[in-house]
Design an enzyme around this catalytic site. Structure first.
Site, PDB file in Angstrom:
ATOM      1  N   GLU A 298     -60.252  46.809 -45.044  1.00  0.00           N
ATOM      2  CA  GLU A 298     -60.860  48.069 -45.482  1.00  0.00           C
ATOM      3  C   GLU A 298     -60.272  49.250 -44.728  1.00  0.00           C
ATOM      4  OE1 GLU A 298     -63.585  46.632 -42.156  1.00  0.00           O
ATOM      5  OE2 GLU A 298     -62.524  45.665 -43.781  1.00  0.00           O
TER       6      GLU A 298
ATOM      7  N   ASN B 225     -70.556  44.838 -48.839  1.00  0.00           N
ATOM      8  CA  ASN B 225     -70.264  43.605 -49.576  1.00  0.00           C
ATOM      9  C   ASN B 225     -71.491  42.707 -49.660  1.00  0.00           C
ATOM     10  OD1 ASN B 225     -67.654  43.573 -50.607  1.00  0.00           O
ATOM     11  ND2 ASN B 225     -66.745  42.887 -48.702  1.00  0.00           N
TER      12      ASN B 225
ATOM     13  N   ASP C  46     -64.962  45.534 -53.892  1.00  0.00           N
ATOM     14  CA  ASP C  46     -63.620  45.792 -54.430  1.00  0.00           C
ATOM     15  C   ASP C  46     -63.574  47.140 -55.134  1.00  0.00           C
ATOM     16  OD1 ASP C  46     -62.762  43.349 -53.478  1.00  0.00           O
ATOM     17  OD2 ASP C  46     -62.679  42.372 -55.449  1.00  0.00           O
TER      18      ASP C  46
END
Length: 160
Positions: free
Chosen positions: A110, A75, A84
């Site tokens: 996750e 990220n 995403d």
């Protein structure tokens, strides 16, 4: 008479539309928006059902817990939108690789829970290797370092 038939027809149509809306609402409440997998609540309910079924039938039940490796770093490096996309891609790989009767849910940020009814640990180990490879390949296709860690356990007769 014609008015009565017309009103009855209208009520039937409204009832059908109401049922469709109710089904959509139930589906929305049971699934994770991002991955379109079951959410944690539904996954745990289905796991409980499979544990009970395994206990009754004495058939094997194996559970996998998958976690995207270094997701925070992914990220931070590629951005949350790409994170995403990595979650969606992983969910798609899991969905495509598993059998129809298996349960997959997004367990946490996750993390993914996979319930494998009538699956021995040997079979689940082979499947886990296939999942690991397929997710890594999808990551390479996307130009991102997507890999997963997978934990495994088997249901024993005295487990709850």
């Amino acid at each position: 008479m014609a008015t009565t038939i017309g009103l009855t027809g209208s009520l039937l149509i409204e009832n059908l539309l109401l049922r469709r809306r109710q089904q959509r609402a139930l589906q929305f409440a049971a699934t994770d928006d991002l991955t379109r997998l079951y959410n944690r609540r539904v996954g745990i309910q289905l796991l409980d059902q499979e544990v009970a079924r395994s206990t009754r039938s004495a058939k094997p039940l194996t559970v996998l817990m998958c976690d995207l490796d270094h997701f925070k770093h992914l990220n931070d490096t590629f951005g949350h939108h790409q994170g995403d996309l990595a979650l969606r891609a992983t969910a798609d790989v899991l969905r495509q690789t598993l059998r129809r009767g298996d349960t997959i849910c997004r367990y946490g940020g996750e993390e993914f829970l996979i319930v494998l009814p009538e699956t021995s640990t040997d079979e689940a180990s082979i499947l886990a290797a296939r999942l690991f490879t397929a997710v890594a390949e999808r990551g390479q296709e996307m130009g991102m370092p997507i890999t997963i860690s997978i934990g495994m356990t088997a249901c024993r007769p005295d487990d709850s």
